[in-house]
Design an enzyme around this catalytic site. Structure first.
Site, PDB file in Angstrom:
ATOM      1  N   LEU A 148       0.882  -1.169   0.000  1.00  0.00           N
ATOM      2  CA  LEU A 148       0.000   0.000   0.000  1.00  0.00           C
ATOM      3  C   LEU A 148       0.915   1.212   0.000  1.00  0.00           C
ATOM      4  O   LEU A 148       2.002   1.169   0.594  1.00  0.00           O
ATOM      5  CB  LEU A 148      -0.885   0.013   1.257  1.00  0.00           C
ATOM      6  CG  LEU A 148      -1.948  -1.083   1.360  1.00  0.00           C
ATOM      7  CD1 LEU A 148      -2.666  -1.005   2.717  1.00  0.00           C
ATOM      8  CD2 LEU A 148      -2.958  -0.979   0.223  1.00  0.00           C
ATOM      9  N   ASP A 149       0.498   2.295  -0.632  1.00  0.00           N
ATOM     10  CA  ASP A 149       1.316   3.511  -0.629  1.00  0.00           C
ATOM     11  C   ASP A 149       1.512   3.993   0.806  1.00  0.00           C
ATOM     12  O   ASP A 149       0.712   3.679   1.692  1.00  0.00           O
ATOM     13  CB  ASP A 149       0.612   4.632  -1.413  1.00  0.00           C
ATOM     14  CG  ASP A 149       0.466   4.294  -2.882  1.00  0.00           C
ATOM     15  OD1 ASP A 149       1.222   3.440  -3.382  1.00  0.00           O
ATOM     16  OD2 ASP A 149      -0.421   4.899  -3.529  1.00  0.00           O
ATOM     17  N   ILE A 150       2.524   4.806   0.986  1.00  0.00           N
ATOM     18  CA  ILE A 150       2.842   5.272   2.352  1.00  0.00           C
ATOM     19  C   ILE A 150       1.644   5.987   2.995  1.00  0.00           C
ATOM     20  O   ILE A 150       1.391   5.842   4.194  1.00  0.00           O
ATOM     21  CB  ILE A 150       4.119   6.156   2.361  1.00  0.00           C
ATOM     22  CG1 ILE A 150       4.549   6.462   3.790  1.00  0.00           C
ATOM     23  CG2 ILE A 150       3.958   7.415   1.522  1.00  0.00           C
ATOM     24  CD1 ILE A 150       5.963   6.979   3.926  1.00  0.00           C
TER      25      ILE A 150
END
Ligand code: URA
Length: 243
Positions: free
Chosen positions: A104-106
């Site tokens: 998942l993106d940051i």
């Protein structure tokens, strides 16, 4: 079943570092099948042999499956030189053993599975299996039924890749819209790029579901728990042979 070094088993179960667990052996604290272990390098089959630490049996689990409600600001990786990672959130008995299943993106929150079951991880991530992933998002701009139709056809992204059909559901539409979207791939920044194709910006993103696995809404951000037997069975995990 695999024979493994005693010190490795003990360290992997979070009892301490290799050095520390060697000391436990030296001090005569460890027994294997009722005999005091004298060699930290002895080979043991942890599923069938009884290991005791100071008289307490070691409950051995080869496979670990953890559901995390990923908070923003942490990286979906096992190590990073600049940021905290998702495994940094876990206790030592798990942190050294698991890896996140996908990324998942940051700034994305929500469901992240962590495991040491390489086969299950592969099955969930393989593009051939088309495991669907559902997200809740807040979008800057008005999302309309026309977008639903476009998502259902698949969206041409900026690098000549066209997504598989995606299901878009509008929860509210306005200057800020709220939606649920279900996609069957996991391309880099995919949801953000699908909306960007319409000049719409994703300002909040949370994963709610991956295949049959639904985020437990009693987990606060940063909290985690092991999967239940039912959840594991629904994913077809637990019988893999790869570590
Ligand atoms: N799509 C994105 O854009 N970001 C994520 O983290 C997951 C899906």
């Amino acid at each position: 079943m695999k024979r493994e070094r005693l010190d490795k088993i003990l360290a992997n179960m979070g009892l301490g570092t290799r050095k520390e667990v060697k000391q436990f052996v030296k001090q005569g604290m460890i027994t294997v099948d009722g005999q005091v272990a004298t060699d930290a390098g002895m080979h043991v089959i942890p599923e069938t042999q009884e290991i005791m630490i100071d008289g307490e049996p070691l409950i051995f689990k080869r496979w670990v499956y953890i559901m995390l409600n990923k908070p923003p600001g942490v990286i979906s990786a096992t190590e990073d030189s600049r940021h905290e990672t998702v495994v940094d959130l876990l206790p030592p008995e798990w942190a050294g053993r698991v890896h996140p299943v996908g990324r998942l993106d940051i700034d994305t929150e929500g469901l992240l599975l962590l495991t040491n079951d390489g086969q299950l991880s592969h099955n969930l991530l393989s593009p051939k299996k088309k495991v669907d992933k559902e997200y809740f998002a807040r979008i800057r701009g008005r999302v309309t039924p026309e977008h639903i139709a476009q998502f259902a056809k698949g969206i041409a992204l900026d690098d000549d890749f066209t997504t598989l059909p995606a299901r878009l559901e509008i929860l509210s539409s306005g200057e800020i819209s709220e939606i649920n979207v279900t996609i069957m791939e996991g391309k880099f920044h995919q949801v953000k790029r699908m909306f960007a194709a319409f000049d719409l910006e994703v300002i909040y993103l949370k994963r709610l579901r991956m295949g049959p696995l639904v985020l437990d809404d009693s987990l606060a951000l940063g909290e985690f728990r092991e999967l239940t037997d039912e959840e594991l069975a629904s994913l077809g995990g637990g019988s893999s042979t790869t570590a």
